[in-house]
Design a protein around this motif. Sequence first.
Motif, short mmCIF file in Angstrom:
data_model
loop_
_atom_site.label_atom_id
_atom_site.label_comp_id
_atom_site.label_asym_id
_atom_site.label_seq_id
_atom_site.Cartn_x
_atom_site.Cartn_y
_atom_site.Cartn_z
N LYS A 193 45.76 39.17 39.44
CA LYS A 193 45.13 38.67 40.66
C LYS A 193 46.08 38.81 41.85
O LYS A 193 46.64 37.84 42.32
N LEU A 244 47.04 39.65 45.87
CA LEU A 244 46.45 39.33 47.16
C LEU A 244 47.43 39.76 48.24
O LEU A 244 48.65 39.71 48.02
N ASP A 297 40.55 47.99 46.34
CA ASP A 297 39.77 46.75 46.46
C ASP A 297 40.65 45.50 46.53
O ASP A 297 40.16 44.39 46.34
N GLU A 349 42.33 42.21 47.45
CA GLU A 349 41.87 41.11 48.30
C GLU A 349 42.82 40.98 49.49
O GLU A 349 44.03 40.87 49.32
N ASN A 363 39.00 44.92 51.98
CA ASN A 363 38.27 43.85 51.30
C ASN A 363 38.73 42.53 51.94
O ASN A 363 39.47 41.76 51.36
N ASN A 370 38.92 38.89 53.81
CA ASN A 370 38.44 37.52 53.74
C ASN A 370 39.06 36.79 54.92
O ASN A 370 40.29 36.64 54.98
N HIS A 399 41.47 31.72 46.26
CA HIS A 399 41.77 33.01 45.61
C HIS A 399 42.69 32.88 44.40
O HIS A 399 42.67 33.73 43.52
#
Length: 196
Positions: A32, A34, A56, A58, A85, A87, A131
Motif C-alpha cells: 500500500k 502512497l 495507479d 495513490e 490517481n 485524492n 488510505h
Amino acid sequence: RYTENELLEINRELLGKTPEEIVSWALGVAEKPLITTNFRPYEGSILHLTTSQQKDLEVVWCDTGYNNHQTYTHAHSLIEEYGLNINIYTPGQTRGYIDVTLGLPTADDPKHEVFTEIVKLEPFRRALEEHKPEVWFTNIRVRQTEFRDSKDILSYSNDGVLKVSPFYYWDNEKLDEFLKENKLHKNTDYFDPVKA
C-alpha cells in the motif's frame, strides 16, 4: 517495521542508488504505497519518478485552499499530464470562514497553531487514516529545515509509516537538471500559508 539498526543499514545501501532505484526498492516492499504532494516547485520530479513505475499509485493532495492561481494551474496540468490517481483533501472549514475567524496569522501569532491544524494537519491525518499506507513517498530533502536534516532517505513518520525520500540528498541545481532532462515543469510561484 524495520528496527533502527536495519533502517540505518538500508539507508547506507540506498545512499549509492539512483532515485529510480530507491523508488523501485520501496515499491517492492510495500503493498500500500502512497505519495503526497502540494505541487511545490519540484513536485513534478517525484510525481514523474513514482508514477512512471506505478501508474495507479495513490496520490494525496492536502489543498489548504490558499494556493495561488499558478499552483492550481500547475496542479491541474500535472494531474492531467500524468493521469494522476489524485485524492484531494481540504479543510473542514472554507477559506472564507477561516479568513473571518482567524485571518492569515504570521508564524509568531498565537492563532498560527490553530490555523495550521485546520488547513494542513487535520486534512493530512484524515488522508493517512483513510488510505493507511505502508510506504509514503515524499519530496523532503536535507538542508530544507533543521527537522528534515535529522531524517534520511528512509525514516518513519510519527504514525509509523515508512517515509521514502528518493531525492533526499539532492540540491536544487541537481533537481533543476532532472526537470530539464525529463522535460518537466517547475512551479515557480508557490505560496505556503502555514509559513506565511
